[in-house]
Every structure is written in structure tokens, then in C-alpha cells.
Design a protein around this motif. Sequence first.
Motif, PDB file in Angstrom:
ATOM      1  N   THR A  42      -7.311  -4.734  -9.226  1.00  0.00           N
ATOM      2  CA  THR A  42      -6.056  -4.658  -8.253  1.00  0.00           C
ATOM      3  C   THR A  42      -6.134  -5.592  -6.959  1.00  0.00           C
ATOM      4  OG1 THR A  42      -6.657  -2.758  -7.485  1.00  0.00           O
ATOM      5  CG2 THR A  42      -5.238  -2.844  -9.198  1.00  0.00           C
ATOM      6  N   LEU A  43      -7.546  -5.670  -6.749  1.00  0.00           N
ATOM      7  CA  LEU A  43      -7.924  -6.253  -5.072  1.00  0.00           C
ATOM      8  C   LEU A  43      -8.206  -7.915  -5.417  1.00  0.00           C
ATOM      9  CD1 LEU A  43      -9.566  -3.789  -3.365  1.00  0.00           C
ATOM     10  CD2 LEU A  43      -7.604  -4.561  -2.868  1.00  0.00           C
ATOM     11  N   MET A  70       1.400  -4.394  -1.727  1.00  0.00           N
ATOM     12  CA  MET A  70       1.509  -3.501  -2.572  1.00  0.00           C
ATOM     13  C   MET A  70       2.901  -3.868  -3.546  1.00  0.00           C
ATOM     14  SD  MET A  70       1.657   0.170  -0.200  1.00  0.00           S
ATOM     15  CE  MET A  70       2.902   0.735  -1.298  1.00  0.00           C
ATOM     16  N   SER A  73       1.608  -6.317  -6.305  1.00  0.00           N
ATOM     17  CA  SER A  73       0.443  -6.134  -7.004  1.00  0.00           C
ATOM     18  C   SER A  73       0.761  -4.674  -7.812  1.00  0.00           C
ATOM     19  CB  SER A  73      -0.725  -5.725  -6.195  1.00  0.00           C
ATOM     20  OG  SER A  73      -1.224  -6.916  -5.356  1.00  0.00           O
ATOM     21  N   ILE A  75       1.083  -1.489  -7.236  1.00  0.00           N
ATOM     22  CA  ILE A  75       0.276  -0.327  -6.903  1.00  0.00           C
ATOM     23  C   ILE A  75       1.300   0.579  -6.126  1.00  0.00           C
ATOM     24  CG2 ILE A  75      -2.118  -1.521  -7.087  1.00  0.00           C
ATOM     25  CD1 ILE A  75      -1.941  -1.962  -4.264  1.00  0.00           C
ATOM     26  N   ILE A  78      -2.202   2.015  -0.672  1.00  0.00           N
ATOM     27  CA  ILE A  78      -3.479   1.221  -0.439  1.00  0.00           C
ATOM     28  C   ILE A  78      -3.862   1.731   0.967  1.00  0.00           C
ATOM     29  CG2 ILE A  78      -1.917  -0.618   0.822  1.00  0.00           C
ATOM     30  CD1 ILE A  78      -4.219  -2.741  -0.210  1.00  0.00           C
ATOM     31  N   THR A 128      -7.272   1.118  -3.468  1.00  0.00           N
ATOM     32  CA  THR A 128      -5.938   0.825  -3.969  1.00  0.00           C
ATOM     33  C   THR A 128      -5.462   2.195  -4.678  1.00  0.00           C
ATOM     34  OG1 THR A 128      -6.666  -0.368  -5.762  1.00  0.00           O
ATOM     35  CG2 THR A 128      -5.600  -1.645  -3.866  1.00  0.00           C
TER      36      THR A 128
END
Length: 130
Positions: A42-43, A70, A73, A75, A78, A128
Motif C-alpha cells: 500500500t506504500l 488515502m 490508494s 486505504i 494512515i 497504513t
Amino acid sequence: MHRNNRGDMGFNEAIVCMVAVSIVLMMYLAFAASTAAESYDTLENFDADSLDTDVSGSISISESYLLNYMASSDIRGISVTVIIPLFDDGGKEFMAGDKGVQNGSRSYLSVLPYDNGRSVPVILKVITYG
């Protein structure tokens, strides 16, 4: 296997072998596809320089970049912890979104301007949540 008088395999045995090999290959591809989906980072596209971290005076970052990251991505939350070793007793944490199940984490090292013209190393810990 049943062999004819010339010693080679018959048509039915060849089809059974082909089906067995096809099933094993399909099971391998299904396993490979399922593990590839689970190992998504995710990063991967996170840019620590876009945080606009400022440590001169008080510690601050650009929270608008966190919100944009956010949204892009997929998610739910964060958090960024800014640590200045040997110059600050503890780190300062910035949070955007909700804490849930941790998806990934990564640490970044930057050298940022401090007071009196000095530059100090800064550790950014990014986590995340999904």
C-alpha cells in the motif's frame, strides 16, 4: 497403462495424462494469483518528500497529502510519526482516517533544516490501515 503391440501409449491414456498435467498447472496458477494479490504494497507510490515536513520550531506536515493518498490508494487510514533523534524527546504522530487492521508500514529518512541553519536527520514512520 495399457500398451498395444508396438509399445506406445494409447489415445485414452494420453488424454488422461494431459488432463492431469492441466489440473496441476491450473492449481499452480490459482495459488500464484492468490499470493500475488495478498502481497500488494500500500506504500508503493508514497512520496515522503510530498509531506512538506517542517521541523524548525514545531513539527508539522502537510495533512492534505495524507488525505489525497488515502483516496488514491483505497486505504481507510494512515499515520505518520516524525522522530528527530537526539534533538526531540519523543516523536509527534499525525493521523488521517481511521485505525483498523494494519496493512503496511515503512520508514523514511530525510535531512531537514532545523534552527540556526543546521540540518538534522528526521525519521518518518508511515503506517497504513485497511
